[in-house]
Design a protein around this motif. Structure first.
Motif, PDB file in Angstrom:
ATOM      1  N   SER A   1       0.809  -1.227   0.000  1.00  0.00           N
ATOM      2  CA  SER A   1       0.000   0.000   0.000  1.00  0.00           C
ATOM      3  C   SER A   1       0.838   1.271   0.000  1.00  0.00           C
ATOM      4  O   SER A   1       0.639   2.165   0.806  1.00  0.00           O
ATOM      5  CB  SER A   1      -0.938   0.008   1.227  1.00  0.00           C
TER       6      SER A   1
ATOM      7  N   SER B   1       1.522   2.925  -3.041  1.00  0.00           N
ATOM      8  CA  SER B   1       1.295   3.573  -4.343  1.00  0.00           C
ATOM      9  C   SER B   1       2.538   3.509  -5.224  1.00  0.00           C
ATOM     10  O   SER B   1       2.895   4.481  -5.889  1.00  0.00           O
ATOM     11  CB  SER B   1       0.879   5.042  -4.163  1.00  0.00           C
TER      12      SER B   1
ATOM     13  N   ASN C   1      -1.292  -4.280  -3.043  1.00  0.00           N
ATOM     14  CA  ASN C   1      -1.949  -2.979  -3.147  1.00  0.00           C
ATOM     15  C   ASN C   1      -1.003  -1.880  -3.628  1.00  0.00           C
ATOM     16  O   ASN C   1      -0.830  -0.850  -3.005  1.00  0.00           O
ATOM     17  CB  ASN C   1      -2.596  -2.629  -1.782  1.00  0.00           C
TER      18      ASN C   1
HETATM   19  C1  LIG Z   1      -4.353   0.516  -0.826  1.00  0.00           C
HETATM   20  O1  LIG Z   1      -3.420   1.565  -0.879  1.00  0.00           O
HETATM   21  C2  LIG Z   1      -3.969   2.873  -0.744  1.00  0.00           C
HETATM   22  C3  LIG Z   1      -2.865   3.842  -0.854  1.00  0.00           C
HETATM   23  O2  LIG Z   1      -2.063   3.514  -1.896  1.00  0.00           O
HETATM   24  C4  LIG Z   1      -4.643   3.000   0.621  1.00  0.00           C
HETATM   25  O3  LIG Z   1      -5.271   4.237   0.706  1.00  0.00           O
HETATM   26  C5  LIG Z   1      -5.689   1.897   0.731  1.00  0.00           C
HETATM   27  O4  LIG Z   1      -6.240   1.931   2.049  1.00  0.00           O
HETATM   28  C6  LIG Z   1      -5.047   0.550   0.519  1.00  0.00           C
HETATM   29  N1  LIG Z   1      -6.054  -0.444   0.548  1.00  0.00           N
HETATM   30  C7  LIG Z   1      -5.944  -1.548   1.275  1.00  0.00           C
HETATM   31  C8  LIG Z   1      -7.081  -2.514   1.189  1.00  0.00           C
HETATM   32  O5  LIG Z   1      -4.993  -1.782   1.991  1.00  0.00           O
END
Ligand SMILES: *[C@@H]1O[C@H](CO)[C@@H](O)[C@H](O)[C@H]1NC(C)=O
Ligand SMILES: *[C@@H]1O[C@H](CO)[C@@H](O)[C@H](O)[C@H]1NC(C)=O
Ligand SMILES: *[C@@H]1O[C@H](CO)[C@@H](O)[C@H](O)[C@H]1NC(C)=O
Ligand SMILES: *[C@@H]1O[C@H](CO)[C@@H](O)[C@H](O)[C@H]1NC(C)=O
Ligand SMILES: *[C@@H]1O[C@H](CO)[C@@H](O)[C@H](O)[C@H]1NC(C)=O
Ligand SMILES: *[C@@H]1O[C@H](CO)[C@@H](O)[C@H](O)[C@H]1NC(C)=O
Ligand SMILES: *[C@@H]1O[C@H](CO)[C@@H](O)[C@H](O)[C@H]1NC(C)=O
Ligand SMILES: *[C@@H]1O[C@H](CO)[C@@H](O)[C@H](O)[C@H]1NC(C)=O
Ligand SMILES: *[C@@H]1O[C@H](CO)[C@@H](O)[C@H](O)[C@H]1NC(C)=O
Ligand SMILES: *[C@@H]1O[C@H](CO)[C@@H](O)[C@H](O)[C@H]1NC(C)=O
Ligand SMILES: *[C@@H]1O[C@H](CO)[C@@H](O)[C@H](O)[C@H]1NC(C)=O
Length: 870
Positions: A76, A78, A101
């Motif tokens: 997560s 980006s 993610n």
């Molecule tokens: C996926 O990543 C985005 C930021 O890149 C974050 O806001 C989001 O919560 C993440 N989703 C999950 C399911 O972890």
């Protein structure tokens, strides 16, 4: 894994100012530097410190005095970029890889041989392809998620995951998987969650789901390819809590799920399910959320507890509220149940008025059902006695299907019946006596026992039960399709009625206190000349064998002679020994092979029964028995007359024959004496299973049979046959003997040879296993091609599965065939056998020696096993 590097780096750090924590392996350093370059936006912190173990998302740990990267966690963030490919084998200490993610794209880096890897999260990215064998050698993998990589090239289920015996959670949802699910789920004994939803997978649920401990089974689908077949395997998956199967093409019935006591969510909507909803499902107190919508379900509307969220629309329930259906509707649904609720009927047999659009049904203007025309619909199953409730019926056409079992007696009570056509089916048993006004057509049912024939035998007392006037246990056999010959031979030997009955009692599992009717045997035989089995007189046999001139060999129960029929056809005649108690073998052979018809089972052509002279006439097998192609008597060198392709074909043929015996309609035949001597070969080396002297017929729903005394041939008998501690005798006992048999085919020596001392010799399966572990396959005769080598490997692996001590861990014969015919790579590695060499024969063997045709001293055996296979 010893690493020289660790020492040199440690020495280096003594002289330099490098911090020790930076001393991870050079391959790891190289990879992380490449990774740093590949990622956008760049991770600035990674450029600020030289200590890679201090980089954000990287953790390191010591194992065996060496420092390794333990975890890479960039989830997560980006991030985007194409990851460097050669992750595999650099990171010997990597436990966790979390990249989920982000928007990583390009090919997935290969994860091969990262032996410590436990958790891999790569889901919700944009990877485009998966390298071959990407998941091979991940021995500690527990969680793997790749889900929602929507741009992946299509790929198939990764069989190399069978290295990952600790897998608990596999999420490959929406990853463009195609093909069918390989039957490898016994390799994942701790799998708890399986999500393969929204792929292009098709085909049936693998049978290795049976008894698995999966809790979340998620296979729903919105795409074109869909899973199909029945969902029956769910009933054995007792740990299930969540089952999402919606949007597939599953058909058949909703199975009884009363063992799935933890089931909370059951989504079966948008499938092709038929039949009535089992009461046991409504009774499941764990249920919270059920959808059965948009199937072809029939019968009363199911009623669930108030706390359960339910969706039932788009089905054919008879009423829109709970409560029983109309009586005639109920009857016809029972009729459909007899045929397994076929889709063809389910499509229109809906609602509560059978005169309203029900196909194959005609009513009169007063709404009375007059005609049921189910002619030539490829129906299978049985004729339900529920037809007897349709008392207005005039015409009933059931001809040209594949119906089995009895014609229910109650049909003869239908007061207005004019025509009953059951011709061209596979019905068996006694025909009910119809009133003369009924036109009854029954041609083309070779197993039907017509009333006029029965009436020639004394003592048949007609009862008004719905099945037949025969004793219930016999009726059961009749329904199984082997009945006629039993009746006949019961009658033949009825002059020794008491003994015959006790023998049959031993052979059958249905023990009832009914006494047999007093049949007149000879009269019966006379009236039954059309039987496919020919009856020979002893003098005829003498003539066709040229006064028993050429002996083909000696079986357990008599000598086999070569004979020529008048038309020139060669046959084999087995003259049974006259000794006491051998009637069992005669009846056994006749009732078992007399009604089988399979290319891999020897055909019985006729018999002789004259006072104390009994003989059986079989098709002639020019190439004799299989043992002659494995070993020579008194010689330790293998015989290599047959090439491996032929032996492989023979192995599969034997497996098919045995599967046929085990897969009867309602009954199974257990052979209980599988060994190379009992496998005969025709002129094209097609194998035929012979010698059914110890066989048993049992009902298919009985998993275990009782036998009196141990039986079989040493070296081939399954442990449970001589000791209760290993479980009950079942078809799996044949699987064991089959395993030993094919092990001999591979090994080219007797698995137990009485001539050798069993202290100096290595136990046979152990010997095979040892060589397998070393990677060299000790085959009797050397393979000449890679294909032949694969065949040997397959036979060896399958045989080691078959000889597992615990019958439950042995595969079924169906599974055996599947393994033999499938890819070598998809056969899981069998657990190691261990040897016990008891000094004395196990108790019960005294009997056994008497029964056995080749009694030696024994090595008994056991395999220790923590795996399991179905
Ligand atoms: C996926 O990543 C985005 C930021 O890149 C974050 O806001 C989001 O919560 C993440 N989703 C999950 C399911 O972890
Ligand atoms: C995935 O890749 C495709 C083409 O390679 C691109 O068009 C698409 O925007 C990417 N999606 C994401 C979420 O990065
Ligand atoms: C799946 O794979 C096929 C063939 O590689 C490809 O054409 C298709 O775009 C892929 N993606 C999806 C979502 O079907
Ligand atoms: C790994 O899988 C198990 C079983 O499904 C689950 O309980 C656990 O939370 C998973 N681990 C992680 C880190 O998600
Ligand atoms: C249901 O089964 C029938 C007959 O096999 C088939 O023609 C039909 O396409 C199936 N429908 C679905 C939704 O799978
Ligand atoms: C369902 O429950 C009812 C009442 O609790 C019981 O009488 C019935 O036997 C149960 N049926 C099944 C099939 O479990
Ligand atoms: C039942 O499950 C379905 C599918 O998971 C979900 O969409 C629905 O909201 C659930 N209903 C309730 C009442 O929990
Ligand atoms: C029964 O149905 C078949 C197929 O629809 C038809 O060919 C046949 O004539 C019917 N038989 C009778 C006696 O109506
Ligand atoms: C049974 O089938 C055969 C061959 O298909 C056919 O010739 C015969 O007419 C059928 N018999 C009846 C009674 O329908
Ligand atoms: C197998 O049988 C055929 C036909 O009788 C015969 O020609 C052939 O020699 C036999 N092969 C062996 C190896 O005995
Ligand atoms: C089998 O399991 C038992 C108990 O879990 C263990 O003690 C034994 O070592 C295992 N045997 C093998 C061969 O893995």
């Amino acid at each position: 894994m010893a690493r020289l590097r660790s020492q040199s780096i440690a020495t280096l750090s003594f002289f330099s100012f490098l911090v020790l924590s930076n001393a991870i392996g050079t391959e790891e350093i190289t990879y992380l530097l490449k990774l740093r370059e590949a990622i956008t936006p760049p991770l600035s912190q990674w450029f600020q410190t030289r200590d890679m173990c201090a980089w954000n998302g990287i953790t390191c740990a010591y194992y065996d005095d060496s420092l390794y990267v333990q975890s890479i966690d960039l989830s997560s963030m980006s991030l985007t970029g194409v990851l460097p490919p050669d992750l595999s084998s650099c990171f010997q200490g990597l436990h966790f890889l979390r990249l989920q993610n982000n928007s990583f794209h390009g090919p997935l880096p290969s994860l091969r041989y990262l032996p410590e890897l436990q958790e891999v999260y790569l889901d919700h990215n944009n990877f485009t392809s998966i390298p071959d064998n990407c998941f091979q050698g991940l021995f500690n993998l527990k969680n793997l998620s790749l889900s929602y990589n929507l741009n992946l090239q299509q790929w198939t289920f990764p069989i190399s995951l069978t290295n990952s015996l600790k897998l608990t959670d596999l999420d490959l949802a929406a990853t463009n998987l195609t093909g069918s699910l390989p039957d490898i789920f016994t390799s994942f004994p701790t799998l708890r969650r399986l999500d393969l939803s929204n792929n292009k997978l098709g085909g049936p649920l693998p049978s290795s789901f049976e008894f698995s401990e999966i809790q979340n089974l998620i296979l729903h689908n919105q795409l074109s390819n869909k899973f199909s077949g029945t969902i029956n395997v769910l009933s054995s998956m007792t740990e299930l809590t969540e089952v999402l199967l919606q949007g597939n093409s599953f058909n058949g019935l909703i199975p009884d799920l009363y063992n799935c006591i933890k089931l909370q969510v059951l989504m079966l909507q948008d499938n092709n399910l038929t039949g009535t909803v089992p009461q046991s499902l409504m009774n499941l107190s764990s249920l919270e959320n059920v959808s059965l919508a948009n199937n072809w379900l029939q019968g009363p509307l199911p009623v669930f507890g108030e706390q359960v969220a339910v969706a039932l629309g788009g089905n054919g329930f008879c009423l829109d509220h709970g409560g029983p259906c109309d009586k005639a509707v109920t009857a016809l649904l029972e009729v459909a149940a007899g045929f397994g609720y076929p889709y063809l009927l389910a499509r229109s047999w809906q609602g509560n008025n059978l005169c309203d659009g029900w196909r194959f049904i005609l009513c009169d203007e007063l709404g009375r059902i007059r005609t049921v025309n189910l002619s030539k619909l490829k129906l299978t199953g049985v004729i339900s006695p529920a037809f007897g409730d349709l008392t207005d019926l005039w015409y009933l056409y059931l001809d040209g299907n594949d119906l089995r079992g009895l014609i229910p007696q109650i049909l003869s009570n239908l007061p207005h019946l004019k025509v009953l056509d059951v011709s061209n089916n596979s019905l068996s048993g006694k025909v009910p006596r119809f009133s003369p006004v009924v036109l009854f057509i029954a041609k083309g049912n070779s197993l039907l026992l017509h009333d006029d024939l029965i009436s020639q035998t004394k003592g048949t007392t007609s009862t008004s039960t719905s099945t037949s006037s025969l004793p219930p246990w016999l009726a059961g056999v009749l329904a199984g399709g082997v009945g006629l010959t039993i009746v006949m031979y019961l009658m033949i030997i009825a002059n020794n009625r008491k003994r015959c009955f006790s023998l049959l009692q031993k052979m059958m599992i249905w023990k009832k206190t009914t006494t047999l009717p007093d049949y007149n045997v000879e009269e019966f035989i006379k009236s039954y000349q059309s039987m496919t089995l020919k009856r020979y007189s002893y003098s005829e046999l003498k003539k066709i064998t040229n006064s028993f001139h050429e002996s083909l060999g000696q079986g357990g129960y008599g000598i086999v002679y070569k004979a020529s029929l008048v038309d020139g056809r060669k046959v084999a005649v087995k003259i049974l020994k006259e000794s006491k108690g051998r009637g069992e073998e005669f009846v056994n052979e006749v009732i078992t092979i007399g009604r089988t018809s399979h290319v891999n089972i020897v055909s019985l052509l006729g018999f002789c029964y004259e006072m104390n002279k009994r003989a059986l006439v079989y098709e002639f097998m020019p190439n004799g028995s299989l043992d002659k192609f494995i070993y020579k008597k008194g010689s330790s060198t293998a015989v290599c007359d047959l090439d491996w392709s032929t032996l492989y074909r023979i192995t599969i043929g034997i497996a098919r024959g045995l599967e046929y015996l085990h897969q009867g309609c309602n009954t199974r035949i257990l052979h209980l004496d599988m060994k190379p001597q009992n496998i005969l070969l025709d002129e094209n080396f097609v194998p035929k299973i012979a010698d059914f002297g110890l066989a048993k017929i049992c009902k298919k729903d009985k998993s275990v049979v009782s036998i009196s005394g141990a039986r079989g041939t040493l070296g081939f008998i399954a442990p449970e046959v001589f000791s209760r501690t290993y479980g009950g005798v079942s078809h799996k006992s044949d699987v064991y003997s089959f395993g030993m048999l094919i092990l001999e085919v591979v090994g080219g020596r007797k698995n137990y040879d009485s001539g050798r001392s069993h202290t100096s010799e290595m136990y046979f399966p152990d010997w095979i296993y040892k060589s397998l572990e070393k990677g060299n396959i000790l085959a009797r005769c050397l393979p000449s091609t890679k294909e032949e080598n694969d065949m040997i490997m397959k036979i060896t692996l399958v045989s080691l599965w078959c000889i597992q001590t615990n019958p439950k861990n042995r595969p079924s014969m169906t599974k055996v065939i599947e393994m033999l015919e499938g890819l070598l790579e998809s056969i899981p590695y069998p657990p190691k056998p261990v040897l016990h060499s008891p000094e004395r024969l196990p108790t019960g063997f005294e009997d056994f020696e008497d029964l056995s045709s080749s009694a030696h001293e024994s090595n008994s055996l056991a395999t220790e096993n923590n795996g399991s296979i179905k």
